[in-house]
Design a protein around this motif. Structure first.
Motif, PDB file in Angstrom:
ATOM      1  N   TYR A  95       1.353   6.630  -7.051  1.00  0.00           N
ATOM      2  CA  TYR A  95       0.111   7.314  -7.446  1.00  0.00           C
ATOM      3  C   TYR A  95       0.694   8.965  -7.278  1.00  0.00           C
ATOM      4  O   TYR A  95       0.424   9.670  -8.342  1.00  0.00           O
ATOM      5  CB  TYR A  95      -0.741   7.108  -6.518  1.00  0.00           C
ATOM      6  CG  TYR A  95      -2.089   8.083  -6.792  1.00  0.00           C
ATOM      7  CD1 TYR A  95      -2.878   8.094  -8.049  1.00  0.00           C
ATOM      8  CD2 TYR A  95      -2.419   9.070  -5.847  1.00  0.00           C
ATOM      9  CE1 TYR A  95      -3.881   8.844  -8.343  1.00  0.00           C
ATOM     10  CE2 TYR A  95      -3.161   9.910  -6.121  1.00  0.00           C
ATOM     11  CZ  TYR A  95      -4.020   9.812  -7.259  1.00  0.00           C
ATOM     12  OH  TYR A  95      -5.394  10.839  -7.486  1.00  0.00           O
ATOM     13  N   LEU A  96       1.325   9.368  -5.985  1.00  0.00           N
ATOM     14  CA  LEU A  96       1.787  10.640  -5.906  1.00  0.00           C
ATOM     15  C   LEU A  96       2.860  11.126  -6.812  1.00  0.00           C
ATOM     16  O   LEU A  96       2.870  12.168  -7.517  1.00  0.00           O
ATOM     17  CB  LEU A  96       2.608  10.674  -4.329  1.00  0.00           C
ATOM     18  CG  LEU A  96       1.467  10.641  -3.323  1.00  0.00           C
ATOM     19  CD1 LEU A  96       2.105  10.691  -2.136  1.00  0.00           C
ATOM     20  CD2 LEU A  96       0.516  11.871  -3.453  1.00  0.00           C
ATOM     21  N   GLN A 145       0.712  -1.134   0.270  1.00  0.00           N
ATOM     22  CA  GLN A 145       0.069  -0.022  -0.037  1.00  0.00           C
ATOM     23  C   GLN A 145       0.974   1.241  -0.078  1.00  0.00           C
ATOM     24  O   GLN A 145       0.363   2.031  -0.458  1.00  0.00           O
ATOM     25  CB  GLN A 145      -0.941  -0.173   1.195  1.00  0.00           C
ATOM     26  CG  GLN A 145      -1.871  -1.179   1.168  1.00  0.00           C
ATOM     27  CD  GLN A 145      -2.630  -1.127   2.394  1.00  0.00           C
ATOM     28  OE1 GLN A 145      -2.518  -0.552   3.517  1.00  0.00           O
ATOM     29  NE2 GLN A 145      -3.705  -1.869   2.447  1.00  0.00           N
ATOM     30  N   LYS A 146       2.028   1.190   0.787  1.00  0.00           N
ATOM     31  CA  LYS A 146       2.730   2.301   0.590  1.00  0.00           C
ATOM     32  C   LYS A 146       3.462   2.604  -0.520  1.00  0.00           C
ATOM     33  O   LYS A 146       3.587   3.800  -1.212  1.00  0.00           O
ATOM     34  CB  LYS A 146       3.892   2.114   1.831  1.00  0.00           C
ATOM     35  CG  LYS A 146       4.958   3.284   1.824  1.00  0.00           C
ATOM     36  CD  LYS A 146       6.176   2.844   2.864  1.00  0.00           C
ATOM     37  CE  LYS A 146       7.017   3.975   3.074  1.00  0.00           C
ATOM     38  NZ  LYS A 146       8.327   3.782   3.764  1.00  0.00           N
ATOM     39  N   ASN A 147       4.016   1.662  -1.175  1.00  0.00           N
ATOM     40  CA  ASN A 147       4.611   1.775  -2.722  1.00  0.00           C
ATOM     41  C   ASN A 147       3.557   2.239  -3.550  1.00  0.00           C
ATOM     42  O   ASN A 147       3.817   2.879  -4.631  1.00  0.00           O
ATOM     43  CB  ASN A 147       5.009   0.292  -3.064  1.00  0.00           C
ATOM     44  CG  ASN A 147       6.355  -0.160  -2.333  1.00  0.00           C
ATOM     45  OD1 ASN A 147       6.778   0.500  -1.506  1.00  0.00           O
ATOM     46  ND2 ASN A 147       6.620  -1.586  -2.398  1.00  0.00           N
ATOM     47  N   GLN A 148       2.062   1.610  -3.366  1.00  0.00           N
ATOM     48  CA  GLN A 148       0.951   2.144  -4.306  1.00  0.00           C
ATOM     49  C   GLN A 148       0.671   3.680  -4.320  1.00  0.00           C
ATOM     50  O   GLN A 148       0.604   4.387  -5.153  1.00  0.00           O
ATOM     51  CB  GLN A 148      -0.125   1.512  -4.430  1.00  0.00           C
ATOM     52  CG  GLN A 148      -1.015   1.247  -5.332  1.00  0.00           C
ATOM     53  CD  GLN A 148      -2.409   0.363  -5.011  1.00  0.00           C
ATOM     54  OE1 GLN A 148      -2.615   0.092  -3.706  1.00  0.00           O
ATOM     55  NE2 GLN A 148      -2.758  -0.261  -6.113  1.00  0.00           N
ATOM     56  N   ARG A 149       0.882   4.010  -2.901  1.00  0.00           N
ATOM     57  CA  ARG A 149       0.473   5.528  -2.798  1.00  0.00           C
ATOM     58  C   ARG A 149       1.673   6.304  -3.361  1.00  0.00           C
ATOM     59  O   ARG A 149       1.366   7.424  -3.916  1.00  0.00           O
ATOM     60  CB  ARG A 149       0.666   5.678  -1.216  1.00  0.00           C
ATOM     61  CG  ARG A 149       0.131   7.008  -0.955  1.00  0.00           C
ATOM     62  CD  ARG A 149      -0.296   7.180   0.618  1.00  0.00           C
ATOM     63  NE  ARG A 149       0.811   6.622   1.519  1.00  0.00           N
ATOM     64  CZ  ARG A 149       0.650   5.578   2.336  1.00  0.00           C
ATOM     65  NH1 ARG A 149      -0.434   4.913   2.054  1.00  0.00           N
ATOM     66  NH2 ARG A 149       1.724   5.282   3.009  1.00  0.00           N
ATOM     67  N   GLU A 150       3.048   5.941  -2.865  1.00  0.00           N
ATOM     68  CA  GLU A 150       4.032   6.601  -3.608  1.00  0.00           C
ATOM     69  C   GLU A 150       4.020   6.768  -5.206  1.00  0.00           C
ATOM     70  O   GLU A 150       4.127   7.734  -5.869  1.00  0.00           O
ATOM     71  CB  GLU A 150       5.332   6.108  -3.180  1.00  0.00           C
ATOM     72  CG  GLU A 150       5.612   6.167  -1.528  1.00  0.00           C
ATOM     73  CD  GLU A 150       6.938   5.460  -1.011  1.00  0.00           C
ATOM     74  OE1 GLU A 150       7.599   4.741  -1.952  1.00  0.00           O
ATOM     75  OE2 GLU A 150       7.208   5.607   0.057  1.00  0.00           O
TER      76      GLU A 150
END
Length: 211
Positions: A114-115, A107-112
């Motif tokens: 996306y940003l 989830q952290k990698n996915q959020r990074e």
């Protein structure tokens, strides 16, 4: 080295050592109790002399050994069952922790990602806007130079005569444009006052969507 071992590996080594120590303590404790029970019997030290007493002593010893084997096997089975159960429980707990850790990292990698994607899109849009502004400025500069070339007396206006003269000079320099349909003078003079101002000149190209 041991300093670099993960918490899961350290827990596994500790758990194995604990099971071995627990098993050894159960076996040794059972042997000590059995020895006390056997040698503490009155028949071993007392009773009548003779071979009959020896037969009875052997019978008691055989029965005691059989009971010891049955009891020892039960203790070992209980110990093994306890170790297996605790091993399974520990593995299940660490498995859940590993899955939770992997999910959190994903989830952290996915959020990074996306940003970063949003940032890249915004940067691209800004660059496109700046490029469009640059092309518009270049086009306006070119149109200004064209207008000034047609304004022969430099009064910031182009008459019909100046317009026709400029068109002839342009075709002479660019013969490939001989058969091109040029816009009429009236298209540059929307107020029909007989002259073309610089603003009217730019307005024609704006209506065409060129600037």
């Amino acid at each position: 080295s041991s300093l670099n071992q993960s918490p899961t590996m350290k827990f596994s080594i500790f758990h194995q050592a604990f099971c071995l120590l627990f098993t050894a303590s159960v076996v040794l404790g059972q042997g000590y109790v059995d020895q006390q029970d056997y040698y503490g019997q009155d028949d071993y030290y007392g009773g009548q002399d003779g071979y009959g007493q020896e037969d009875s002593l052997y019978h008691d010893y055989a029965a005691h050994q059989e009971k010891k084997a049955q009891g020892g096997n039960g203790g070992m089975m209980k110990t093994m069952a306890f170790c297996a159960g605790s091993w399974f429980l520990g593995g299940k707990i660490h498995s859940k922790r590993a899955v939770k850790k992997a999910t959190t990292q994903f989830q952290k990698n996915q959020r990074e990602f996306y940003l970063k994607y949003v940032k890249d899109v915004n940067t691209l849009q800004t660059q496109n806007h700046e490029l469009q502004q640059y092309m518009t400025e270049v086009m306006k500069q070119k149109l200004t130079e064209e207008f000034l070339a047609a304004d022969l007396n430099n009064d910031r206006q182009v008459t019909r005569a100046e317009f026709e003269m400029y068109k002839k000079e342009y075709i002479k320099k660019h013969p490939e444009m001989q058969n091109v349909q040029f816009p009429a003078f009236e298209e540059f003079d929307p107020d029909h006052n007989g002259v073309i101002s610089m603003r009217e000149h730019e307005g024609y190209y704006e209506r065409q969507g060129l600037i």
